[in-house]
Design a protein around this motif. Structure first.
Motif, PDB file in Angstrom:
ATOM      1  N   UNK A  34      50.057  40.362 123.312  1.00 32.86           N
ATOM      2  CA  UNK A  34      48.748  39.720 122.458  1.00 32.86           C
ATOM      3  C   UNK A  34      47.879  40.838 121.920  1.00 32.86           C
ATOM      4  N   UNK A  35      47.973  42.080 122.662  1.00 31.53           N
ATOM      5  CA  UNK A  35      47.364  43.164 122.249  1.00 31.53           C
ATOM      6  C   UNK A  35      47.805  43.598 120.901  1.00 31.53           C
ATOM      7  N   UNK A  36      49.187  43.401 120.549  1.00 29.55           N
ATOM      8  CA  UNK A  36      49.913  43.892 119.604  1.00 29.55           C
ATOM      9  C   UNK A  36      50.190  42.762 118.707  1.00 29.55           C
ATOM     10  N   UNK A  37      49.117  41.893 118.478  1.00 26.13           N
ATOM     11  CA  UNK A  37      49.333  40.746 117.574  1.00 26.13           C
ATOM     12  C   UNK A  37      48.047  40.765 116.949  1.00 26.13           C
ATOM     13  N   UNK A  38      48.127  40.715 115.592  1.00 25.28           N
ATOM     14  CA  UNK A  38      46.887  40.426 114.680  1.00 25.28           C
ATOM     15  C   UNK A  38      47.022  39.087 113.951  1.00 25.28           C
ATOM     16  N   UNK A  39      45.658  38.605 113.666  1.00 25.68           N
ATOM     17  CA  UNK A  39      45.560  37.330 112.911  1.00 25.68           C
ATOM     18  C   UNK A  39      44.996  37.310 111.608  1.00 25.68           C
ATOM     19  N   UNK A  40      45.177  36.597 110.691  1.00 29.53           N
ATOM     20  CA  UNK A  40      44.689  36.420 109.381  1.00 29.53           C
ATOM     21  C   UNK A  40      44.766  35.026 108.894  1.00 29.53           C
ATOM     22  N   UNK A  41      43.827  34.847 107.954  1.00 30.33           N
ATOM     23  CA  UNK A  41      43.941  33.416 107.201  1.00 30.33           C
ATOM     24  C   UNK A  41      43.977  33.479 105.705  1.00 30.33           C
ATOM     25  N   UNK A  42      45.088  33.027 105.135  1.00 27.41           N
ATOM     26  CA  UNK A  42      45.256  33.016 103.845  1.00 27.41           C
ATOM     27  C   UNK A  42      44.555  32.005 103.039  1.00 27.41           C
ATOM     28  N   UNK A  43      43.570  32.399 102.164  1.00 27.26           N
ATOM     29  CA  UNK A  43      43.012  31.413 101.509  1.00 27.26           C
ATOM     30  C   UNK A  43      43.810  30.713 100.226  1.00 27.26           C
ATOM     31  N   UNK A  44      44.844  31.629  99.913  1.00 24.78           N
ATOM     32  CA  UNK A  44      45.632  31.224  98.522  1.00 24.78           C
ATOM     33  C   UNK A  44      46.898  30.400  98.954  1.00 24.78           C
ATOM     34  N   UNK A  45      47.510  30.458 100.071  1.00 25.16           N
ATOM     35  CA  UNK A  45      48.674  29.811 100.533  1.00 25.16           C
ATOM     36  C   UNK A  45      48.358  28.607 100.056  1.00 25.16           C
ATOM     37  N   UNK A  46      49.669  27.865  99.274  1.00 23.58           N
ATOM     38  CA  UNK A  46      49.564  26.449  98.848  1.00 23.58           C
ATOM     39  C   UNK A  46      50.724  25.517  99.599  1.00 23.58           C
ATOM     40  N   UNK A  47      51.636  26.344 100.034  1.00 24.18           N
ATOM     41  CA  UNK A  47      52.749  25.401 100.581  1.00 24.18           C
ATOM     42  C   UNK A  47      53.225  25.952 102.067  1.00 24.18           C
ATOM     43  N   UNK A  48      53.195  27.194 102.173  1.00 25.55           N
ATOM     44  CA  UNK A  48      53.598  27.550 103.815  1.00 25.55           C
ATOM     45  C   UNK A  48      52.316  27.776 104.474  1.00 25.55           C
ATOM     46  N   UNK A  49      52.502  26.898 105.772  1.00 26.65           N
ATOM     47  CA  UNK A  49      51.566  26.888 106.523  1.00 26.65           C
ATOM     48  C   UNK A  49      50.882  27.951 107.438  1.00 26.65           C
TER      49      UNK A  49
END
Length: 190
Positions: A34-49
């Protein structure tokens, strides 16, 4: 709390996903660092969850989750997406590559995660075989080459010709000029 410190929906998504990751990651089933894992959120994605990217130089996996999917799904469904992407992160961290093959399938099943995540948006186009004895169909979200010029491509099952339907309007076409005509006729509704 000042305006600049207010939590956003993206912060909520990442926080819930991180908590869920800590709950499901273990050394036996899914040993994700988990220390080598980053997270992000896409505001643009329309079909890929969700998706998981691998930076081999840094040896860091980044899980990107779609805000629109978070809005559409209940948490148990969205948590399945998080687990799916965690399996990709595990494969990247352990093997340097990831796919949806047997190794992925086995690990995803152990975590009750789907092997493939369903699109959370309705397709914009539907390709359909014109042969009466074939029921091949394919959904498309963008005006790809087969959507724009269906006469240059063949059915994925029987090799026959196919038509394309604009899902919202029901208009169909079988040629590049038919695509152009449908687009022009629909104007702003395209």
């Amino acid at each position: 709390m000042t305006d600049a410190e207010e939590l956003t929906l993206a912060d909520e998504i990442v926080a819930r996903a991180r908590i869920h990751a800590r709950e499901v990651v273990d050394e036996d089933e899914l040993a994700v660092d988990l220390e080598a894992l980053e997270w992000d959120v896409s505001e643009r994605a329309r079909r890929r969850a969700g998706l998981c990217r691998w930076d081999a130089d840094r040896e860091v996996a980044t899980i990107v989750l779609a805000r629109r999917a978070y809005d559409r799904y209940d948490w148990p469904e969205f948590a399945e997406i998080v687990r799916h992407e965690l399996v990709h992160a595990w494969e990247f961290q352990r093997f340097g590559e990831s796919g949806h093959g047997d190794r992925f399938r086995e690990r995803a099943a152990a975590l009750e995660a789907p092997r493939y995540c369903e699109s959370f948006a309705e397709p914009r186009y539907v390709l359909r075989c014109r042969s009466t004895d074939c029921d091949w169909r394919a959904a498309r979200h963008r005006a790809s080459k087969p959507v724009k010029a269906p006469d240059r491509y063949r059915c994925g099952a029987c090799g026959g010709s196919y038509e394309v339907e604009h899902a919202d309007s029901g208009r169909t076409w079988t040629t590049a000029s038919g695509y152009g005509g449908a687009k022009a006729a629909l104007g702003d509704e395209w």
